[in-house]
Write an enzyme that holds these catalytic residues in place. Structure first.
Site, PDB file in Angstrom:
ATOM      1  N   LYS A 203       1.786  -2.831   8.864  1.00 58.95           N
ATOM      2  CA  LYS A 203       3.062  -2.141   8.707  1.00 58.95           C
ATOM      3  C   LYS A 203       4.169  -3.073   9.198  1.00 58.95           C
ATOM      4  O   LYS A 203       4.188  -3.478  10.358  1.00 58.95           O
ATOM      5  CB  LYS A 203       3.097  -0.832   9.498  1.00 58.95           C
ATOM      6  CG  LYS A 203       4.468  -0.153   9.455  1.00 58.95           C
ATOM      7  CD  LYS A 203       4.469   1.205  10.126  1.00 58.95           C
ATOM      8  CE  LYS A 203       3.842   2.242   9.236  1.00 58.95           C
ATOM      9  NZ  LYS A 203       4.050   3.611   9.756  1.00 58.95           N
TER      10      LYS A 203
ATOM     11  N   ASP B 245       4.311  14.411  12.834  1.00 61.89           N
ATOM     12  CA  ASP B 245       4.465  14.171  11.398  1.00 61.89           C
ATOM     13  C   ASP B 245       3.112  14.255  10.695  1.00 61.89           C
ATOM     14  O   ASP B 245       2.775  13.426   9.861  1.00 61.89           O
ATOM     15  CB  ASP B 245       5.112  12.802  11.150  1.00 61.89           C
ATOM     16  CG  ASP B 245       5.741  12.710   9.759  1.00 61.89           C
ATOM     17  OD1 ASP B 245       6.065  13.765   9.191  1.00 61.89           O
ATOM     18  OD2 ASP B 245       5.905  11.588   9.247  1.00 61.89           O
TER      19      ASP B 245
ATOM     20  N   LEU C 149       0.816  -1.217   0.000  1.00 58.23           N
ATOM     21  CA  LEU C 149       0.000   0.000   0.000  1.00 58.23           C
ATOM     22  C   LEU C 149       0.846   1.260   0.000  1.00 58.23           C
ATOM     23  O   LEU C 149       0.411   2.315  -0.454  1.00 58.23           O
ATOM     24  CB  LEU C 149      -0.917   0.020   1.227  1.00 58.23           C
ATOM     25  CG  LEU C 149      -2.014  -1.044   1.288  1.00 58.23           C
ATOM     26  CD1 LEU C 149      -2.730  -0.994   2.635  1.00 58.23           C
ATOM     27  CD2 LEU C 149      -3.007  -0.834   0.150  1.00 58.23           C
TER      28      LEU C 149
END
Length: 639
Positions: free
Chosen positions: A362, A460, A340
């Site tokens: 992840k 972030d 992805l």
């Protein structure tokens, strides 16, 4: 002379390794004064603090640890476990005098010597794991032959210290690294920590070494709750440490200098506390036993009911741990076809569990040096974050060096695919959807800052870290750089500058200062990108080009704010009201990216401004344009 890792506006002194023992006890190595608030020197707090600090050296026990309180003032003193009591008391006495010289009117301060630590605060600090502020002092000689051997030595000592006695959580030892080089190390926690917290503190501290001083032959890491030191020579008294750990010390009562010093009273108090602890532990065992049986019975009954309880409180990290082989199968062995995206911390794969649920996995980079315990604690913390505008972390997997994070699958992917050079996708993202996304992101950040029972700075926040579900609701993702901070700590310092240029606030990019206003700045940049349809790094239209923030500021001041709006939106705008919303969002964004962090609104203020058009907006000042610089000298953190 040792290389000094500096912290802005604070003096740090690293004592030469050849200084005589007696002189080391009279020279601090580093200190930190809280910059958040200060008291009047003639105040009652100063009087309480004076009384408290004056009594520490005489009250410290043979174990080298003491904690006490007077009024609002709280203090903890700890000596290195391998020194004699007389040396310990001398070090604490000097520290108590010196800390008021270095930090004359601060509510909180900490000072580290080679042989003792002294810390005081107007908040309770006993029994609390505190990782920051952190200081790293390293020898300028980089000739460590085997960092791997050092790592194994520190791992073994960490476990030994964490499982030490109730008042001696310390360990020392050595290991040969080859090439006739032996590494000597000593690790220590404040003994008021639990074994788990001690292990976590030492693990976190040791994890800083590879980034700053991997080959240095001498390093000292100081935090409020633990310390690590290693050298290539024998610097500790192992005999004294072994004698101290062999004594079955019991935790003394929490003392106050105002209390009497009668020996019988002290003995009686110790006996009372020991008996009370035994009684409480016994009672806790039986209560836990019956509650566990009751919970087990209730769980069985609940399983018969079905899915009545939609929200389940996550209590243990084991409850969200997935089997590695099942996740591997769900992603088709981490197939490239299932990719992805990829970020700085690993690749994200699409997966499908056996029950049909879609997930995003992840796969973290394998060079992570974070310990398993710290990793699990952070996973548990993030899993407890529950908000409709945050991507939900479902769980994790650990197998060897493999670490996986399992998230809910968000159907439409990241926001940047819809606003930057996206052709027909841009036209599908009309102003109504964009305004909904802006509001949703604002509420998600507000939850992180104020409503999550914690205070988390994302660090972030950017378009690629905002995902869109099937109904185009935004969900903030990627908490790899997020920081849990203490509420009301206004000025913090980062040990490393991490994040994405263009979204970083200037005070963070240039000096390592960060606060919740860092996310506010990033949010302002994101809003300008959503309205303009162009990245912050470059903006261009018929009248202007250059940096997005500079162009927005220039156009707004010249009354040409409409020139900043995405031409797709201008073509599809349904009227004056939408145009006013777009211009108002530009105005709010400019308030968020102001140079001075104190001038920026909080996210609560941003949400209010987005929802209330009757609220007049203040005039913004010039945006903060950070200057690219070197960050190698930033080594301390209140993170």
């Amino acid at each position: 002379m040792a290389a000094i890792k500096t912290w802005p506006q604070l003096a740090i002194v690293y004592v030469s390794l050849t200084v005589h023992f007696a002189s080391v006890t009279s020279q601090y190595e580093t200190y930190v004064c809280s910059t958040n608030n200060s008291y009047l020197r003639e105040s009652s707090y100063r009087a309480d603090l004076n009384t408290l600090l004056a009594s520490l050296s005489s009250n410290i026990a043979n174990t080298g640890f003491h904690h006490s309180s007077v009024g609002e003032a709280n203090a903890v003193a700890l000596c290195r476990p391998d020194i004699q009591l007389s040396t310990c008391r001398g070090c604490i006495k000097i520290a108590a005098e010196d800390i008021l010289v270095q930090c004359p009117d601060q509510y909180e301060a900490i000072i580290w010597y080679a042989y003792c630590i002294l810390r005081y605060s107007n908040q309770p600090i006993f029994g609390t794991l505190t990782l920051d502020p952190q200081r790293i002092l390293s020898n300028e000689v980089d000739d460590l032959r085997s960092p791997q051997v050092r790592g194994m030595l520190l791992d073994g000592l960490r476990a030994n210290a964490a499982n030490g006695g109730p008042l001696v959580k310390a360990a020392a030892g050595n290991r040969t690294a080859g090439f006739n080089q032996t590494i000597f190390a000593l690790v220590q926690c404040t003994p008021d920590l639990s074994p788990e917290n001690c292990s976590s503190c030492l693990d976190r501290a040791a994890g800083e070494i590879p980034a700053c001083c991997d080959s240095s032959i001498g390093v000292r890491i100081y935090t409020p709750s633990c310390t690590i030191r290693y050298e290539v020579y024998n610097f500790y008294n192992l005999t004294r440490l072994q004698e101290l750990k062999a004594v079955p010390w019991s935790l003394p009562p929490f003392s106050s200098p105002a209390a009497g010093n009668d020996g019988d009273d002290k003995i009686r108090n110790i006996i009372i506390i020991v008996v009370s602890i035994v009684a409480l532990l016994t009672l806790g065992f039986f209560v836990g036993f019956f509650l566990r049986k009751r919970v087990k019975h209730k769980t069985t009954e609940d399983s018969k009911v079905g899915s009545e309880h939609v929200v389940v409180e996550i209590r243990t990290v084991e409850s969200i741990q997935y089997d590695f082989e099942k996740i591997k199968a769900a992603t088709n062995n981490f197939s490239h076809a299932n990719t992805l995206g990829q970020g700085g911390f690993g690749i994200v794969y699409k997966g499908k569990l056996e029950n049909g649920r879609k997930i995003a996995v992840k796969r973290l980079s394998k060079d992570s040096r974070q310990g398993d315990l710290e990793f699990k604690n952070e996973v548990l913390l993030l899993a407890r974050l529950q908000h409709r505008n945050l991507v939900k972390l479902l769980g994790f997997t650990i197998k060897g060096i493999e670490r996986l994070l399992v998230y809910e699958f968000v159907h439409n992917g990241s926001l940047d695919r819809f606003i930057f050079g996206c052709g027909i996708k841009c036209s599908n993202l009309d102003w109504e959807k964009r305004y909904k996304i802006i509001g949703g992101v604002a509420r998600g950040v507000l939850y992180l800052h104020e409503d999550s029972r914690l205070q988390i700075i994302h660090r972030d926040l950017k378009a690629s870290n905002v995902l869109l579900d099937e109904e185009m609701n935004p969900k903030i993702s990627d908490f790899g750089l997020a920081k849990l901070v203490v509420p009301n700590e206004n000025l913090l310092y980062a040990s490393r500058i991490v994040g994405t240029y263009g979204y970083m606030a200037p005070e963070y990019a240039n000096q390592g200062h960060f606060s919740i206003k860092l996310d506010v700045y990033s949010f302002g940049v994101l809003v300008l990108e959503i309205v303009s349809g162009q990245r912050n790094t470059f903006f261009q239209n018929a009248h202007d080009s250059g940096d997005l923030l500079a162009c927005a500021w220039r156009n707004w001041r010249e009354g040409r704010g409409a020139d900043m709006i995405d031409r797709v939106l201008m073509g599809n705008s349904s009227g004056t009201l939408q145009l006013e919303e777009m211009l108002r969002c530009i105005h709010i964004a400019l308030l968020c990216v102001q140079q001075n962090p104190d001038d920026r609104p909080t996210m609560a203020g941003v949400v209010l401004m987005l929802n209330s058009f009757s609220l007049s907006l203040p005039l913004p000042s010039e945006p903060g344009f950070y200057i690219h610089t070197s960050f190698s000298n930033v080594a301390a953190s209140f993170t």
